[in-house]
Design an enzyme around this catalytic site. Structure first.
Site, PDB file in Angstrom:
ATOM      1  N   ARG A  33      39.806  45.023  40.083  1.00 36.08           N
ATOM      2  CA  ARG A  33      39.162  45.046  41.108  1.00 36.08           C
ATOM      3  C   ARG A  33      38.309  46.631  41.024  1.00 36.08           C
ATOM      4  O   ARG A  33      37.844  46.745  39.889  1.00 36.08           O
ATOM      5  CB  ARG A  33      39.780  44.913  42.387  1.00 36.08           C
ATOM      6  CG  ARG A  33      40.006  43.847  42.845  1.00 36.08           C
ATOM      7  CD  ARG A  33      40.052  43.560  44.291  1.00 36.08           C
ATOM      8  NE  ARG A  33      41.154  44.052  44.865  1.00 36.08           N
ATOM      9  CZ  ARG A  33      41.448  43.594  46.175  1.00 36.08           C
ATOM     10  NH1 ARG A  33      40.700  42.907  46.836  1.00 36.08           N
ATOM     11  NH2 ARG A  33      42.554  44.401  46.723  1.00 36.08           N
TER      12      ARG A  33
ATOM     13  N   ARG B 136      45.682  36.242  36.119  1.00 40.07           N
ATOM     14  CA  ARG B 136      46.669  36.240  37.477  1.00 40.07           C
ATOM     15  C   ARG B 136      47.758  34.921  37.395  1.00 40.07           C
ATOM     16  O   ARG B 136      48.815  35.367  37.945  1.00 40.07           O
ATOM     17  CB  ARG B 136      45.681  35.778  38.575  1.00 40.07           C
ATOM     18  CG  ARG B 136      44.769  36.625  38.884  1.00 40.07           C
ATOM     19  CD  ARG B 136      45.011  37.199  40.284  1.00 40.07           C
ATOM     20  NE  ARG B 136      44.878  36.366  41.472  1.00 40.07           N
ATOM     21  CZ  ARG B 136      43.938  36.354  42.237  1.00 40.07           C
ATOM     22  NH1 ARG B 136      42.827  37.319  41.835  1.00 40.07           N
ATOM     23  NH2 ARG B 136      43.876  35.523  43.061  1.00 40.07           N
TER      24      ARG B 136
ATOM     25  N   ASP C 281      46.775  48.824  42.056  1.00 40.79           N
ATOM     26  CA  ASP C 281      45.832  49.729  42.727  1.00 40.79           C
ATOM     27  C   ASP C 281      46.237  50.362  43.878  1.00 40.79           C
ATOM     28  O   ASP C 281      45.785  50.916  44.724  1.00 40.79           O
ATOM     29  CB  ASP C 281      44.455  49.162  42.776  1.00 40.79           C
ATOM     30  CG  ASP C 281      44.697  47.881  43.845  1.00 40.79           C
ATOM     31  OD1 ASP C 281      45.628  47.474  43.913  1.00 40.79           O
ATOM     32  OD2 ASP C 281      43.657  47.279  44.209  1.00 40.79           O
TER      33      ASP C 281
ATOM     34  N   ARG D 163      29.750  39.807  20.797  1.00 39.20           N
ATOM     35  CA  ARG D 163      30.251  38.460  21.770  1.00 39.20           C
ATOM     36  C   ARG D 163      31.095  39.166  22.840  1.00 39.20           C
ATOM     37  O   ARG D 163      31.683  40.214  22.993  1.00 39.20           O
ATOM     38  CB  ARG D 163      31.371  37.700  21.071  1.00 39.20           C
ATOM     39  CG  ARG D 163      30.538  36.960  19.881  1.00 39.20           C
ATOM     40  CD  ARG D 163      29.801  35.861  20.285  1.00 39.20           C
ATOM     41  NE  ARG D 163      29.394  35.037  19.127  1.00 39.20           N
ATOM     42  CZ  ARG D 163      28.254  35.207  18.406  1.00 39.20           C
ATOM     43  NH1 ARG D 163      27.486  36.170  18.667  1.00 39.20           N
ATOM     44  NH2 ARG D 163      28.089  34.300  17.293  1.00 39.20           N
TER      45      ARG D 163
ATOM     46  N   THR E 297      50.293  42.807  43.225  1.00 38.71           N
ATOM     47  CA  THR E 297      48.920  42.633  42.816  1.00 38.71           C
ATOM     48  C   THR E 297      48.920  43.091  41.316  1.00 38.71           C
ATOM     49  O   THR E 297      49.618  44.018  40.941  1.00 38.71           O
ATOM     50  CB  THR E 297      47.919  43.516  43.594  1.00 38.71           C
ATOM     51  OG1 THR E 297      46.842  43.690  43.011  1.00 38.71           O
ATOM     52  CG2 THR E 297      48.417  45.097  43.929  1.00 38.71           C
TER      53      THR E 297
ATOM     54  N   ASP F  76      46.447  45.955  49.128  1.00 38.32           N
ATOM     55  CA  ASP F  76      46.228  46.950  50.110  1.00 38.32           C
ATOM     56  C   ASP F  76      45.642  46.345  51.392  1.00 38.32           C
ATOM     57  O   ASP F  76      45.921  46.642  52.540  1.00 38.32           O
ATOM     58  CB  ASP F  76      45.347  48.007  49.778  1.00 38.32           C
ATOM     59  CG  ASP F  76      43.985  47.604  49.127  1.00 38.32           C
ATOM     60  OD1 ASP F  76      43.853  46.461  48.910  1.00 38.32           O
ATOM     61  OD2 ASP F  76      42.840  48.272  49.159  1.00 38.32           O
TER      62      ASP F  76
ATOM     63  N   VAL G 190      64.818  36.912  50.347  1.00 34.18           N
ATOM     64  CA  VAL G 190      65.486  35.784  50.902  1.00 34.18           C
ATOM     65  C   VAL G 190      67.004  35.837  50.928  1.00 34.18           C
ATOM     66  O   VAL G 190      67.944  35.995  51.624  1.00 34.18           O
ATOM     67  CB  VAL G 190      65.222  34.416  50.637  1.00 34.18           C
ATOM     68  CG1 VAL G 190      65.987  33.171  50.997  1.00 34.18           C
ATOM     69  CG2 VAL G 190      63.930  34.071  51.163  1.00 34.18           C
TER      70      VAL G 190
ATOM     71  N   GLY H  95      45.519  38.341  46.974  1.00 36.00           N
ATOM     72  CA  GLY H  95      45.426  37.790  45.586  1.00 36.00           C
ATOM     73  C   GLY H  95      46.880  37.579  45.180  1.00 36.00           C
ATOM     74  O   GLY H  95      47.876  38.341  45.564  1.00 36.00           O
TER      75      GLY H  95
ATOM     76  N   ARG I  57      43.364  34.206  52.366  1.00 38.06           N
ATOM     77  CA  ARG I  57      42.721  35.314  52.986  1.00 38.06           C
ATOM     78  C   ARG I  57      42.285  34.804  54.357  1.00 38.06           C
ATOM     79  O   ARG I  57      41.835  33.912  54.473  1.00 38.06           O
ATOM     80  CB  ARG I  57      41.406  35.845  51.933  1.00 38.06           C
ATOM     81  CG  ARG I  57      41.924  36.355  50.877  1.00 38.06           C
ATOM     82  CD  ARG I  57      40.967  37.072  50.321  1.00 38.06           C
ATOM     83  NE  ARG I  57      41.563  38.156  49.179  1.00 38.06           N
ATOM     84  CZ  ARG I  57      41.714  37.759  47.814  1.00 38.06           C
ATOM     85  NH1 ARG I  57      41.540  36.698  47.390  1.00 38.06           N
ATOM     86  NH2 ARG I  57      42.486  38.750  47.147  1.00 38.06           N
TER      87      ARG I  57
ATOM     88  N   GLY J  27      44.476  49.472  21.042  1.00 36.39           N
ATOM     89  CA  GLY J  27      43.805  50.068  20.122  1.00 36.39           C
ATOM     90  C   GLY J  27      42.319  49.550  20.139  1.00 36.39           C
ATOM     91  O   GLY J  27      41.677  49.976  19.231  1.00 36.39           O
TER      92      GLY J  27
HETATM   93  P1  ADP Z   1      45.044  41.987  49.197  1.00 28.83           P
HETATM   94  O1  ADP Z   1      46.330  42.049  50.076  1.00 28.83           O
HETATM   95  O2  ADP Z   1      45.208  41.466  47.798  1.00 28.83           O
HETATM   96  O3  ADP Z   1      44.383  43.300  48.897  1.00 28.83           O
HETATM   97  P2  ADP Z   1      42.750  41.336  50.742  1.00 28.83           P
HETATM   98  O4  ADP Z   1      42.228  42.574  50.901  1.00 28.83           O
HETATM   99  O5  ADP Z   1      41.848  39.813  50.885  1.00 28.83           O
HETATM  100  O6  ADP Z   1      43.858  41.043  49.675  1.00 28.83           O
HETATM  101  O7  ADP Z   1      43.725  41.073  52.357  1.00 28.83           O
HETATM  102  C1  ADP Z   1      44.518  40.028  52.339  1.00 28.83           C
HETATM  103  C2  ADP Z   1      44.492  39.692  53.965  1.00 28.83           C
HETATM  104  O8  ADP Z   1      44.978  40.561  54.623  1.00 28.83           O
HETATM  105  C3  ADP Z   1      43.188  39.512  54.578  1.00 28.83           C
HETATM  106  O9  ADP Z   1      42.573  38.103  54.316  1.00 28.83           O
HETATM  107  C4  ADP Z   1      43.528  39.579  56.218  1.00 28.83           C
HETATM  108  O10 ADP Z   1      43.917  38.596  56.690  1.00 28.83           O
HETATM  109  C5  ADP Z   1      44.274  40.547  55.959  1.00 28.83           C
HETATM  110  N1  ADP Z   1      43.697  42.011  56.147  1.00 28.83           N
HETATM  111  C6  ADP Z   1      42.980  42.831  55.386  1.00 28.83           C
HETATM  112  N2  ADP Z   1      42.543  43.812  56.094  1.00 28.83           N
HETATM  113  C7  ADP Z   1      42.749  43.814  57.222  1.00 28.83           C
HETATM  114  C8  ADP Z   1      42.693  45.098  58.105  1.00 28.83           C
HETATM  115  N3  ADP Z   1      41.975  45.836  58.080  1.00 28.83           N
HETATM  116  N4  ADP Z   1      43.519  44.477  59.384  1.00 28.83           N
HETATM  117  C9  ADP Z   1      44.314  43.536  59.550  1.00 28.83           C
HETATM  118  N5  ADP Z   1      44.290  42.311  58.696  1.00 28.83           N
HETATM  119  C10 ADP Z   1      43.832  42.749  57.362  1.00 28.83           C
END
Ligand code: ADP
Length: 319
Positions: free
Chosen positions: A171, A252, A129, A243, A125, A103, A24, A11, A72, A185
């Protein structure tokens, strides 16, 4: 180390551009060559790689999103996908990689490191988290976007004497909801880390209404469930006009706040420093305003913790 690569993955988050810029510029400052990999791990597998210069990252520090795009990539979770990525890095002579993401992206970086390819993770992110850092890049901007939206909702809520349920992102983490609730608040904050008793929420709303409160704001973290479902339950239980607003992807985007630009600049530069120091499989972070680095897997295994003192405070202030 002569050449390093940088990619953004998962994300997107405001401030990722400032982090790319820092990687860079800091690398070039140390006479390294830098290669940008577009579309995260997908672009790595596809060889979507180009050399970056000082000017490649000009005029982006203030922009949301990511100049390197993000994606992704399921294939990268497989051994074969990771091997393809390493082949591309070797083909371009790239000796180390900085991965800016969440993560999931960090787990990918750790896999590459285990295969002998040095990677460093930079936490980017809006969800905040990732353990091992007090803040992730993008959290502050998303928080300010939420606050701006809730301030506006509050105006119309007062005019019409309504209860408003606002669903925010995060998430499985309640940080955005908690910080937004405290800063705005809110009467009630629903976070996935705590099982708030629904009857208590209803009683608090009724008490507020009976003592003449013009409106109530309830913030629901997406990890708790649907804001619409929650709003429906509140309406049925209280008979108050209710509402629901789901803030969605507005959270984002946008120009990063000063805090996120500074954080991204510090963490991006730190990632280059520790690659140069010969470290790998690490993530950089900030704790008590000190730059730190940790083993990626050890940190991810700790799991994210919500600040329970802050949660308690939010309850004390919303009696
Ligand atoms: P974020 O990095 O925001 O948590 P995702 O969980 O979608 O987003 O992970 C991003 C990308 O990282 C995934 O689409 C995949 O290519 C790679 N990735 C995620 N988990 C693994 C894993 N266990 N091993 C290898 N690559 C991973």
């Amino acid at each position: 180390m002569k050449k390093i690569g940088v990619l953004t993955s998962g994300g997107d988050a405001p401030g990722m551009n400032a982090a790319i810029r820092a990687v860079v510029r800091k690398a070039i400052y140390h006479d390294l060559e830098v290669y940008g990999i577009k579309y995260g791990y997908q672009g790595l597998i596809d060889g979507n790689i180009e050399k970056m210069e000082l000017g490649s990252v000009g005029d982006i520090i203030q922009r949301g999103g990511t100049k390197l795009y993000s994606a992704r990539c399921e294939e990268f979770k497989t051994e074969a996908g990771q091997e393809k990525g390493i082949e591309q890095l070797k083909k371009h002579g790239i000796d180390g990689l900085v991965v800016i993401g969440g993560d999931g992206s960090f787990r990918g970086a750790k896999k590459l490191t285990e295969k002998g390819y040095p990677c460093i993770g930079v936490p980017g992110t809006i969800d905040n988290d990732i353990p091992g850092t007090d803040f992730t890049i993008g959290f502050d901007t998303a928080l300010n976007t939420i606050i701006e939206a809730i301030d506006k909702i509050r105006d119309t809520a007062t005019s019409h004497e309504r209860t408003y349920v606002v669903e925010v992102m995060g998430r499985d983490a309640g940080d955005l909801a908690l910080w937004a609730g405290l800063a705005d608040g809110a009467e009630t904050i629903m976070v996935p880390e705590r099982n708030e008793d629904f009857d208590d929420v209803v009683q608090r709303l009724k008490r507020g209404h009976d003592r003449g409160k013009k409106h109530s704001i309830i913030i629901v973290a997406e990890g708790v469930g649907s804001g619409f479902d929650f709003g429906q339950r509140i309406k049925e239980a209280t008979d108050l006009e209710t509402r629901v607003t789901v803030l969605g992807h507005t959270q984002r985007g946008g120009s990063p706040t000063a805090a996120d630009r500074v954080l991204a600049s510090r963490l991006g530069a730190k990632a280059v420093d520790i690659l140069l120091a010969g470290k790998a499989g690490r993530m950089v972070g900030i704790q008590n305003n000190e730059l730190v680095d940790h083993d990626i897997l050890e940190v991810l295994d700790q799991g994210h913790m919500l600040d329970m003192d802050m949660y308690k405070l939010s309850q004390e202030l919303s009696i």
